[in-house]
Scaffold this active site. Structure first.
Site, mmCIF file in Angstrom:
data_model
loop_
_atom_site.group_PDB
_atom_site.id
_atom_site.type_symbol
_atom_site.label_atom_id
_atom_site.label_comp_id
_atom_site.label_asym_id
_atom_site.label_seq_id
_atom_site.Cartn_x
_atom_site.Cartn_y
_atom_site.Cartn_z
ATOM 1 N N TYR A 1 1.153 65.708 79.845
ATOM 2 C CA TYR A 1 2.055 66.259 80.753
ATOM 3 C C TYR A 1 3.084 65.100 81.387
ATOM 4 C CZ TYR A 1 3.549 68.544 85.059
ATOM 5 O OH TYR A 1 4.242 69.317 86.000
ATOM 6 N N ASP B 1 4.326 56.534 80.547
ATOM 7 C CA ASP B 1 4.330 57.579 81.840
ATOM 8 C C ASP B 1 2.913 57.113 82.661
ATOM 9 O OD1 ASP B 1 3.894 59.158 83.857
ATOM 10 O OD2 ASP B 1 4.221 61.135 82.629
ATOM 11 N N LYS C 1 2.074 59.324 92.379
ATOM 12 C CA LYS C 1 0.779 59.311 92.729
ATOM 13 C C LYS C 1 0.361 58.140 93.433
ATOM 14 C CE LYS C 1 -0.235 63.138 89.905
ATOM 15 N NZ LYS C 1 0.087 63.466 88.548
HETATM 16 C C1 LIG Z 1 1.334 64.097 88.058
HETATM 17 C C2 LIG Z 1 2.064 63.485 86.835
HETATM 18 C C3 LIG Z 1 3.311 63.685 86.670
HETATM 19 C C4 LIG Z 1 4.316 64.455 87.534
HETATM 20 O O1 LIG Z 1 4.363 63.921 88.888
HETATM 21 P P1 LIG Z 1 4.829 64.808 89.877
HETATM 22 O O2 LIG Z 1 4.789 64.138 91.339
HETATM 23 O O3 LIG Z 1 3.801 65.932 90.150
HETATM 24 O O4 LIG Z 1 6.204 65.312 89.873
HETATM 25 C C5 LIG Z 1 3.916 63.184 85.442
HETATM 26 N N1 LIG Z 1 3.439 62.418 84.653
HETATM 27 C C6 LIG Z 1 1.918 62.154 84.707
HETATM 28 C C7 LIG Z 1 1.111 61.277 83.624
HETATM 29 C C8 LIG Z 1 1.361 62.793 85.811
HETATM 30 O O5 LIG Z 1 0.025 62.808 85.873
#
Ligand SMILES: *Cc1c(COP(=O)(O)O)cnc(C)c1O
Length: 431
Positions: free
Chosen positions: A144, A238, A266
């Protein structure tokens, strides 16, 4: 247990908030029942509006790595508040956080702050395209990367490998340049490179955390690195979830991965909305105002968010909790497996650093397809029993649990007791 007030606010919330939530997972759809409405949190605990107390393994899906309301962080936020909320101009906090992050990531010389992981990823994709002059992106099913149009594919459906949009409202054109590969399967990547000339980059969660925790095989990452560089594409790590989670810096360093572009979020905001993307100078110099790739944000680098992020990372660096995280996650794995064994429930546990979760399946989980083999009914039973016994885990089989530095020995013991009861209930219901 009483959930009356959660029921009341959840019902009332339906009127003006879509589904009474601001992010779908909070609606508890995959476990059924009424989602908890939260009143407050402190340390390792979170409290709902009925004043039930839970040991918190959700930690806002990762950011609260120091537990809730760390006293140093809170004091720094208060100091920042007294200077103003947002300026529409650079302030010193941005410089401080940028330096701290760049120093922790060998692959990052320069960084740009944004307001969410989604924004970080969509900007990184634009940057990869700008830098290479190519169009296509490879992503892995089950990973994701936020909810940008081009990446909302194969984030969880049976249409995964067909490159069909994963959401209504995503135009076919927006995903026609998105190619899907399988995690831990290098052939599925090579196939795309053999067929398509204009691949700008490959985006990957170096430790997948959004189909549950799934580790890459060592060989897979190594080969991925060489395939990507051979074709002059960029490797986008990511690390929105994994950044500062398992080491002070990125999972990429632990895995020997050399990312071209890194996405963060995060933990780097410590609970405030912060995302970031960064890379070596020659790539980041494409970004406006230095270069021709446009990307902007009214509240980007917000001074309160920067203060919280900086303070959180500073405290993390001082505490250096990563060895301990690993150890505690190991104990937790052992406890889950022992409970599963005792009550004869088929469970796999995957973990990396302070990310861990059980999968209710007998198959080893190495990719999205094997993650999909889980018995989600068993998870549902397990989840609600844990809630009943004061343990809050993410309401989905396909989310990682997180540890915080505030997670104590007595929290651990309480959690293990709850897990045993929950596992026993799962076993009874499965008979
Ligand atoms: C949480 C997450 C996102 C999205 O971040 P948001 O702050 O919710 O937009 C993208 N990539 C990864 C791997 C994530 O865990």
């Amino acid at each position: 247990m009483k959930l009356e007030k959660s029921i009341y606010y959840y019902t009332k919330g339906q009127k003006h908030l879509v589904g009474a939530v601001n992010s779908p997972v909070r609606a508890f759809k995959s476990v059924g029942g009424v989602p908890l409405i939260i009143e407050k949190a402190k340390g390792s605990k979170i409290y709902d509006v009925d004043n039930n107390e839970y040991i918190d393994f959700v930690l806002s899906y990762g950011p609260m790595i120091l537990g809730h309301r760390n006293k140093y962080v809170e004091s720094d936020i208060k100091k920042a508040l007294r200077k103003g909320y947002t300026f529409g101009a650079t302030s010193k906090g941005e410089l401080k956080l940028a330096k701290l992050v760049c120093d922790a990531f060998p692959s990052i010389d320069k960084i740009r702050f944004v307001n969410s992981g989604t924004e970080a990823v969509l900007s990184a994709i634009r940057l990869a395209r700008a830098y290479t002059g190519k169009q296509k992106i490879i992503k892995f099913s089950g990973c994701y990367h936020g909810h940008a149009d081009a990446l909302l594919v194969a984030a969880g459906s049976g249409l995964a490998t067909l490159s069909l949009p994963g959401s209504d409202g995503v135009p076919k054109d927006a995903v026609k340049n998105t190619l899907i590969a399988e995690f831990n399967n290098i052939e599925s990547v090579k196939k795309h490179f053999a067929k398509h000339k204009d691949i700008a980059g490959v985006i990957i969660e170096p430790i997948a955390g959004n189909m549950g925790v799934v580790q890459p095989e060592a060989k897979f990452l190594k080969e991925l690195q060489s395939v990507v560089s051979k074709h002059k594409a960029l490797l986008i790590a990511d690390e929105v979830m994994t950044g500062f989670r398992s080491k002070f810096g990125g999972a990429q360093d632990l895995l020997g991965l050399k990312a071209d572009i890194t996405c963060l979020g995060k933990v780097i905001g410590g609970g405030f909305p912060v995302g970031a993307y960064g890379a070596r100078n020659e790539i980041m110099e494409m970004v406006a105002p230095l270069g021709s790739m446009y990307q902007a944000g009214t509240l980007s680098g917000n001074p309160i968010a920067m203060a919280c992020g900086y303070s959180t990372l500073k405290e993390l660096k001082r505490k250096d909790p990563y060895k301990k995280f690993n150890k505690v996650a190991g104990y937790l794995e052992k406890a889950i497996l022992e409970a599963a064994h005792k009550y004869e429930v088929e469970v796999q546990v995957n973990r990396f650093g302070s990310m861990i979760n059980p999968f209710f399946t007998k198959e080893k989980v190495t990719n999205f397809a094997t993650a999909q083999s889980c018995n989600t009914d068993q998870f549902k039973t397990f989840f609600w029993k844990l809630i009943e016994h004061g343990v809050f885990i993410p309401p989905s089989q396909f989310e990682s649990w997180f540890l915080s530095t505030k997670f104590s020995k007595s929290d651990f013991e309480k959690t293990v007791a709850a897990i045993n009861i929950a596992m026993e209930t799962v076993a009874k219901k499965s008979k």
